[in-house]
Design a protein around this motif. Sequence first.
Motif, PDB file in Angstrom:
ATOM      1  N   GLY A  51      41.083  44.597  34.609  1.00 51.53           N
ATOM      2  CA  GLY A  51      39.965  45.821  34.755  1.00 51.53           C
ATOM      3  C   GLY A  51      38.995  45.795  35.970  1.00 51.53           C
ATOM      4  N   GLN A  52      38.819  44.476  36.263  1.00 53.18           N
ATOM      5  CA  GLN A  52      37.849  44.034  37.126  1.00 53.18           C
ATOM      6  C   GLN A  52      38.561  44.408  38.752  1.00 53.18           C
ATOM      7  OE1 GLN A  52      36.776  39.978  37.015  1.00 53.18           O
ATOM      8  NE2 GLN A  52      35.895  39.781  39.001  1.00 53.18           N
ATOM      9  N   ARG A  53      39.626  43.975  38.763  1.00 54.35           N
ATOM     10  CA  ARG A  53      40.317  43.932  40.137  1.00 54.35           C
ATOM     11  C   ARG A  53      41.234  44.975  40.259  1.00 54.35           C
ATOM     12  NH1 ARG A  53      41.226  38.371  42.146  1.00 54.35           N
ATOM     13  NH2 ARG A  53      39.396  36.988  41.745  1.00 54.35           N
ATOM     14  N   GLY A  54      41.668  45.713  39.329  1.00 56.70           N
ATOM     15  CA  GLY A  54      42.500  46.902  39.477  1.00 56.70           C
ATOM     16  C   GLY A  54      44.056  46.545  39.658  1.00 56.70           C
ATOM     17  N   THR A  55      44.530  45.861  40.554  1.00 55.45           N
ATOM     18  CA  THR A  55      45.937  45.497  40.412  1.00 55.45           C
ATOM     19  C   THR A  55      45.864  43.920  40.721  1.00 55.45           C
ATOM     20  OG1 THR A  55      46.772  47.409  40.975  1.00 55.45           O
ATOM     21  CG2 THR A  55      47.752  45.732  41.812  1.00 55.45           C
ATOM     22  N   ARG A  90      51.669  48.894  25.727  1.00 58.66           N
ATOM     23  CA  ARG A  90      51.428  49.941  26.565  1.00 58.66           C
ATOM     24  C   ARG A  90      50.001  49.930  27.206  1.00 58.66           C
ATOM     25  NH1 ARG A  90      56.449  51.784  26.579  1.00 58.66           N
ATOM     26  NH2 ARG A  90      57.301  52.239  24.457  1.00 58.66           N
ATOM     27  N   TRP A  91      49.454  48.748  27.398  1.00 64.93           N
ATOM     28  CA  TRP A  91      47.935  48.745  28.219  1.00 64.93           C
ATOM     29  C   TRP A  91      48.221  48.550  29.667  1.00 64.93           C
ATOM     30  CZ3 TRP A  91      43.758  46.058  24.731  1.00 64.93           C
ATOM     31  CH2 TRP A  91      43.585  46.632  23.470  1.00 64.93           C
ATOM     32  N   LEU A  92      49.369  48.095  30.219  1.00 68.21           N
ATOM     33  CA  LEU A  92      49.450  47.598  31.575  1.00 68.21           C
ATOM     34  C   LEU A  92      51.231  47.936  31.821  1.00 68.21           C
ATOM     35  CD1 LEU A  92      51.215  45.008  31.956  1.00 68.21           C
ATOM     36  CD2 LEU A  92      49.127  43.831  31.540  1.00 68.21           C
ATOM     37  N   THR A  93      51.200  48.198  33.208  1.00 60.36           N
ATOM     38  CA  THR A  93      52.441  48.318  33.744  1.00 60.36           C
ATOM     39  C   THR A  93      52.740  47.508  34.855  1.00 60.36           C
ATOM     40  OG1 THR A  93      51.629  50.037  35.246  1.00 60.36           O
ATOM     41  CG2 THR A  93      52.536  50.983  32.998  1.00 60.36           C
ATOM     42  N   ARG A  94      54.084  47.258  34.941  1.00 61.39           N
ATOM     43  CA  ARG A  94      54.346  46.377  36.128  1.00 61.39           C
ATOM     44  C   ARG A  94      55.270  47.133  37.282  1.00 61.39           C
ATOM     45  NH1 ARG A  94      56.138  41.015  33.542  1.00 61.39           N
ATOM     46  NH2 ARG A  94      55.935  41.420  31.220  1.00 61.39           N
ATOM     47  N   THR A  95      54.634  47.085  38.523  1.00 60.04           N
ATOM     48  CA  THR A  95      55.394  47.572  39.611  1.00 60.04           C
ATOM     49  C   THR A  95      55.916  46.656  40.548  1.00 60.04           C
ATOM     50  OG1 THR A  95      53.525  49.399  39.546  1.00 60.04           O
ATOM     51  CG2 THR A  95      55.072  49.290  41.251  1.00 60.04           C
ATOM     52  N   PRO A  96      57.195  46.603  40.675  1.00 58.73           N
ATOM     53  CA  PRO A  96      57.786  45.622  41.688  1.00 58.73           C
ATOM     54  C   PRO A  96      57.322  45.665  42.936  1.00 58.73           C
ATOM     55  CG  PRO A  96      59.535  47.107  40.612  1.00 58.73           C
ATOM     56  CD  PRO A  96      58.280  47.872  40.132  1.00 58.73           C
ATOM     57  N   ASP A  97      57.110  44.333  43.725  1.00 61.99           N
ATOM     58  CA  ASP A  97      56.640  44.363  44.958  1.00 61.99           C
ATOM     59  C   ASP A  97      57.770  45.027  45.961  1.00 61.99           C
ATOM     60  OD1 ASP A  97      54.556  43.205  46.856  1.00 61.99           O
ATOM     61  OD2 ASP A  97      56.394  42.855  47.969  1.00 61.99           O
ATOM     62  N   GLU A  98      57.233  45.647  47.029  1.00 61.55           N
ATOM     63  CA  GLU A  98      58.455  46.192  48.036  1.00 61.55           C
ATOM     64  C   GLU A  98      59.062  45.330  48.642  1.00 61.55           C
ATOM     65  OE1 GLU A  98      58.053  50.014  49.211  1.00 61.55           O
ATOM     66  OE2 GLU A  98      57.742  50.261  47.141  1.00 61.55           O
ATOM     67  N   THR A 103      46.985  50.768  32.129  1.00 62.46           N
ATOM     68  CA  THR A 103      47.292  52.083  32.014  1.00 62.46           C
ATOM     69  C   THR A 103      46.093  52.770  31.435  1.00 62.46           C
ATOM     70  OG1 THR A 103      47.648  51.638  29.565  1.00 62.46           O
ATOM     71  CG2 THR A 103      49.480  51.550  31.139  1.00 62.46           C
ATOM     72  N   LYS A 104      46.078  54.124  31.243  1.00 66.85           N
ATOM     73  CA  LYS A 104      44.778  54.794  30.556  1.00 66.85           C
ATOM     74  C   LYS A 104      44.405  54.146  29.377  1.00 66.85           C
ATOM     75  CE  LYS A 104      44.742  59.693  32.620  1.00 66.85           C
ATOM     76  NZ  LYS A 104      44.375  58.767  33.644  1.00 66.85           N
ATOM     77  N   THR A 105      45.099  53.796  28.465  1.00 66.97           N
ATOM     78  CA  THR A 105      44.872  53.148  27.132  1.00 66.97           C
ATOM     79  C   THR A 105      44.361  51.981  27.592  1.00 66.97           C
ATOM     80  OG1 THR A 105      46.920  54.098  26.667  1.00 66.97           O
ATOM     81  CG2 THR A 105      45.844  52.777  25.017  1.00 66.97           C
ATOM     82  N   GLY A 106      44.793  50.994  28.433  1.00 67.83           N
ATOM     83  CA  GLY A 106      44.482  49.635  28.510  1.00 67.83           C
ATOM     84  C   GLY A 106      42.987  49.806  29.153  1.00 67.83           C
ATOM     85  N   LEU A 107      42.986  50.674  30.206  1.00 66.98           N
ATOM     86  CA  LEU A 107      41.759  50.895  30.703  1.00 66.98           C
ATOM     87  C   LEU A 107      40.505  51.187  29.649  1.00 66.98           C
ATOM     88  CD1 LEU A 107      40.543  50.378  33.599  1.00 66.98           C
ATOM     89  CD2 LEU A 107      40.929  52.911  34.158  1.00 66.98           C
TER      90      LEU A 107
END
Lengths: 148, 148
Positions: free
Chosen positions: A49-53, A81-89, A100-104
């Motif tokens: 929440g503090q740092r975003g990602t 479903r409070w957060l999602t993972r995105t693989p690093d490029e 996610t919206k819910t997590g936020l």
Amino acid sequence: MEPDILELESFLPYRLYRLADAISREFSKIYKERHGLTRPEWRTLSGLGQRGTMTATELGEQSAMHKTKVSRAVAELERRRWLTRTPDENDRRVEHLALTKTGLAAYREMVPLAKAFERELLARTSAEERGAVARGVAALEEALEEKR
Amino acid sequence: MEPDILELESFLPYRLYRLADAISREFSKIYKERHGLTRPEWRTLSGLGQRGTMTATELGEQSAMHKTKVSRAVAELERRRWLTRTPDENDRRVEHLALTKTGLAAYREMVPLAKAFERELLARTSAEERGAVARGVAALEEALEEKR
DNA sequence: TTTCGATGGTTACAAATGAAACCAGTTTGG
DNA sequence: CCAAACTGGTTTCATTTGTAACCATCGAAA
């Protein structure tokens, strides 16, 4: 004040731990009752929440948690479903985590409660005492750092 | 300083817990390496060494441990023959616990190490900072007490 | 390029913890 | 006197934690 006796009640490591544990436990009631979060989960939510990602490693560094705690907390928040993972490029070992919206929404709801808790606690101390707390904690953090 | 963000690193419950945990963990290495004691066992040893004789309930009060922790720590120290139980004359539910010679020897060996740890930590702070630590901790203990 | 050590993260297993049920013995109020 | 509530302490069970092993990927060096 016998020299070969240790007075546990005034022994700093014990006294500090007891205080911190009591405060932390009191505070944890809030997120436990409200959302059934464990402490690692709360810290994860709070960090994101503090740092975003953040990556799991960064989370561990920021919130002083062992990587297994992070791993499990992240898994649970993902399950909710409070957060999602995105693989690093570039580095496929790394995942970027974000709420996610819910997590936020949960985060936004928790922040005022956390701040109120801290405020209410400190409201029962004088300005001078609050200064002492700040200086004392900072001094010990440094001292410990040096000692290791 | 956004109002809807909580800065975890400076949030008192977190910061205090982290500090206390780090210090306690560092100190625990001493009794863990030396005798393979857990924290509840160390506290039990310490409490009995300090006071001579206590009941399990008193131990729990003095050292802020849940009664199950006390129960298990006492059982383990008894297994090592570091303490003995003596049934109370009047109340047969109560047992008076006391260290054996062996237990006392371990205690006597631990005390200087504990004191040295505390001294070395505080030696890295100024007299003024030590005062701040003392006042700060005391103030928070009281504040928490009031708050509950 | 291949190999080897480091790194991000998960999993498996053992140990520590907390909550609640429990047993014995004790006190209290009818 | 006796039931009911309470207290000291232990045990059981589910959850949490820590350690170490692990898998996949990466980076550096041969």
